[in-house]
Design an enzyme around this catalytic site. Structure first.
Site, PDB file in Angstrom:
ATOM      1  N   GLY A   1       0.832  -1.426   0.031  1.00  8.30           N
ATOM      2  CA  GLY A   1       0.038   0.085   0.021  1.00  8.30           C
ATOM      3  C   GLY A   1       0.871   1.280   0.049  1.00  8.30           C
ATOM      4  N   CYS A   2       0.197   2.458  -0.223  1.00 10.07           N
ATOM      5  CA  CYS A   2       1.061   3.637  -0.440  1.00 10.07           C
ATOM      6  C   CYS A   2       1.591   4.019   1.041  1.00 10.07           C
ATOM      7  CB  CYS A   2       0.106   4.654  -1.076  1.00 10.07           C
ATOM      8  SG  CYS A   2      -1.486   4.833  -0.360  1.00 10.07           S
TER       9      CYS A   2
END
Lengths: 347, 347, 347, 347
Positions: free
Chosen positions: A151-152
């Protein structure tokens, strides 16, 4: 291995999809052969994304038509819950898979099911997935058939913590605060009132304070590296009115005698996509806009023993599509920088 | 006391100046009689700020021409270092003064001189200044001739901490983290590359990590309320691409048994400008845009004993001009809400 | 007539709805008694719009529960096609109606049905509707039971043309170009990919070039004032990345000897909401942000006989909710400025 | 000719400078050897522009130190008035020059001097300059030693008109309206109140209505292609709150029987950087963000004989640095697309 591979993208109508298309268009070793979308099947990519007029001749196809099994690598740029159903069949046919969704990120299935609110469709495949934080897992990514692209927020936070955790330098059982801010593209390209220009523009707010899906993902990474640290993690995401970009301000307690700048600079010395800036610097999100970069700086808070670590990425590049291409490069033995060496767009 | 007073504004060409003019135009008890600017003397206010065409007939005057001594109240909306030179003469003539700059905010003169980089021109006047955090000092503001209007960050942070500190509920000698984000108008209306549209737009960054002038101001407030807490303060300001608005995410350690929501809600029960939202809410800056409001919520971090307090203001209103008008209302015995009851502008 | 009236709002969950609520909260003669929304019935207005916490105690109700027939005036802030069904019953019970949608704007039913793509549900009521361009139709609005509040583009364009058309000064059978730009709030508050922050932000484009619903509305106004001019109208709307605001640049051919500035200034001399700026001025949208104002300037193009007229409004105020309140003031004999005299919010 | 050249940039601290640096970093045939700035001499490029950390090792130098005469090509990214003084000496030493400022754009010296408000320092050199609208002057650019890179507005407007003017299809002595909108980066990177985030943000306005320096430049191009058309030009620039991007909406009168789409599509068939979109399309600025592209569409206004032409560019790329690199490619016989084939950044 051939120097040129065929790539497919499942679900390419979102922001990570169009970003993959942009990056792969410039990649010296990749031909994008198939792009799928159930809802847009038959539409030319160039009509759907006018920025790609003249770049691609492809049209979106249904997954059935697309012949994904003939690809060397397939990227899933789909909502959560799709890859876990469709990836296993491709893997069985020898296709390598990079999943940009969350389906294979958490090794603990019950934890995944609790946070994502659904039963996992291929739990037996999860153990085969390598977590694609490239700088942490390069050698296992090189051997992987299935990469779970991070994920970011976990990318932005974990890259900054990784060398400190590896060296065991975080104080155990102490608060470890990650105050994170994301541009709006992190919310994806779906019709939604909350991310309208007039709702998200000229506005700043926290969200998900009571619990965000990236919390267990960050904790998993921390736990794998140093004990009794993950428990102290407090993670608050915020929405900031910009299109791309993510910033984390982290507040850490380090064991005495630690020189975190030196640790970080040493660890990332040979990593082309992580830039450890001089102490006292303040990385800004635009300094990585459009590029597969993470810039980090660290300094001590004035009149305090708390350490402040600042980290920025472009959430769509190092936080999604760029890291996916980087992982693909590692998986196929390409130059790790292939297709990823454009400079950031500033202003 | 007369129901109608005469007000002057020194240095009204900046953002706090034009905001004061906007708010005072709607005030039932105030006539703005004099507006000074050395550089713009002779220019009509309505020509300088086209938003005020039809609202004001005044022109900017030099301080000498403006007859400020005839005013009942004078606001200083000047850069730091002006009010400390010009306010004493007005005070001596019986004029009341609200200083929106930092000149009279810190009672400790050497600390002030260190952070502001100049000698204080009227140190003997500092002790007479009442710190204008309205909800903290209402009764002394009512008696004051000189009010030091707080900084924007100190307002946003201190209002959220005030009830907890008063009740002695913060754990001593523990980190107290204030991660704060400001819209660009906080930097003022001066020619400057760093706040150009193309520099501050579509960008997020921390700044002043190594030390910001609002740090000693917040510490002064904390120290006055509870001992051994200010030392733990870590304050990191950030610049976010919006025009107005400020948000603070604070990470606190509270003594066991504290119910911070109840404490806050009780404390501010009769304060029209502080809104304690239900636990779990996430105040957003646009919910206070253009209004003299601070909205606050508090909740526990998931799987943690850290408390998260969220606070938002419009930096130009409750963080500057609005609080100045509120203080003026208190000083002159007007209804505290006079001129300040417009609803926020959303979207 | 009583000095205080009861108002209802149908469909108050959109941007014109929340703007009506904001403006009416400050109106000295109005109590908002009923706010309807089928989808949000039961939700408190203050929970739905956090900017209105502390301002309204109302909750949304279904139209059936809301008792709209007991109101003195009902505003329709609904999508097109609702008021034409629901307004007639209210009118029959003596309620006055201001319709902010397009249902009653066009007197020519077939033209309306063609542009809006549906059959009109109450064609017999259309003739009773007065077109609510306040400065054009003040006396008939004062007598009206039903006011069709104009569109935003038609307001911005028509106010600038009105004095010229009334005086017959536009050259017949010549192009009359209106190049118009709107902020994104003009598209309303509905889930829609095209107006996401990441789609509409940092972007500029024309839209509706092949035909926009406001074209026949502007033509109707022109035709009613001067012959053989409407045929030359070319109207191109554009979307610009700001929340509020609308600007029109018009290119006109005027009969020789016309002094358009003098004509405009004379015509609007007593109109508090139209500001004719000095020739050579360039009105900017932020100079009217949040205020019920239209600012206009006119000048000749250099080395040309074309006249350039510039006009700005806040699309949600003079282009929607503000003009609706202005029309209500006229209908009920209130001071035309009641509730509308706040200064614009700048910056 | 060698396949690899040395380039220098004079005045590289602005937006066209940093954009040149970004583009040249990816160019297969160019080494940037010298970057000058009087004010920043001694500062590393990577410290000045953090986006270029890891991309360049150069530091800014004074023009004297920089050894520009050893370069094969020098770009002037300077304010107007510098190149006209410094370019002639370089030309005399055989260096090729691309001037991104306006110094050599107008062949008529008195007209230039009137619009730019200074005496021209090298009028004898003007006649040697080739106007660098690449698609118009490819063959003469290939022979040129000095190229005057066009302004952003002239590029956006002239590319759309060029095929129509070449074919003599514009009606003579009729209005030709160019309503143009620019992102804020067009104003450059200099301290200036008018382009602050809080002044230019959330705002739209016309400017330069009474006369803009790009007017004579566009007229010069038109006059060189078709007679009695330039006189009708009306050009109004507007400032729109985005960083990059420029859009022109043009209103044309064409001789009967013209098919402008066909003319444009045919003319640009082999031009990789001009994209003629299907009639009815509306090009948006973000579809060219960061790329050396101009996208154009044309259609007839509804119920009118006026033709509407829409044109978009990125003002910093095809409107400045990208076209400069394209011209360099043509001058040195490189592939015209070298270094310029990255896809636009969307979102």
């Amino acid at each position: 291995m051939s120097n040129r591979i065929k790539a497919g993208i499942v679900g390419a109508t979102g922001y990570t999809g169009v970003e993959l298309l942009r990056l792969l268009a410039a990649h010296p070793n990749v031909d994008v052969c198939a792009v799928t979308s159930r809802s847009e099947a038959g539409i030319a990519v160039a009509d759907y994304f006018p920025s790609l007029r003249g770049v691609y001749d492809l049209a979106f196809q249904t997954p059935d038509e697309a012949g994904l099994a003939q690809c060397d690598v397939v990227f899933f740029a789909t909502p959560n819950g799709v890859a876990m159903k469709e990836a296993p069949a491709l893997l069985a046919q020898g296709v390598r898979v990079v999943d940009l969704s969350a389906d294979y990120r958490l090794q603990n299935i019950p934890v995944w099911e609790k946070w994502y609110g659904m039963a996992h469709a291929s739990p037996e495949t999860v153990a085969r997935a390598v977590y694609g934080l490239s700088e942490m897992n390069r050698s296992s990514i090189a051997q992987a058939q299935l990469v779970a692209n991070p994920g970011c927020y976990p990318t932005c936070v974990s890259l900054a913590l990784l060398p400190l955790l590896k060296a065991g330098r975080l104080k155990e059982n102490m608060p470890l605060i990650a105050d994170c801010k994301s541009g709006v593209s992190g919310a994806g390209r779906k019709a939604n009132v909350g991310t309208l220009f007039c709702e998200a523009g000229d506005n700043f707010k926290a969200y998900g304070v009571g619990g965000h899906r990236h919390l267990p993902e960050i904790k998993q990474t921390i736990s794998g590296l140093q004990s009794n640290v993950a428990e102290g993690l407090v993670f608050v995401p915020h929405l900031t009115p910009m299109i791309r970009g993510m910033q984390a301000t982290m507040y850490l307690h380090l064991h005495d005698g630690t020189d975190p700048h030196e640790l970080l600079a040493g660890f990332y010395h040979n990593s082309p996509f992580v830039d450890i800036m001089p102490p006292g610097s303040t990385p800004e999100t635009r300094s990585v806009r459009g590029a597969n970069l993470c810039r980090i700086s660290v300094q001590q808070a004035p009149q305090s023993n708390v350490w402040i670590v600042l980290s920025v990425i472009d959430n769509l590049v190092k936080g999604a599509a760029g890291q996916a291409v980087q992982n693909m490069n590692i998986m196929f033995g390409f130059n790790e920088e292939a297709g990823l060496n454009n400079a950031p767009l500033l202003p």
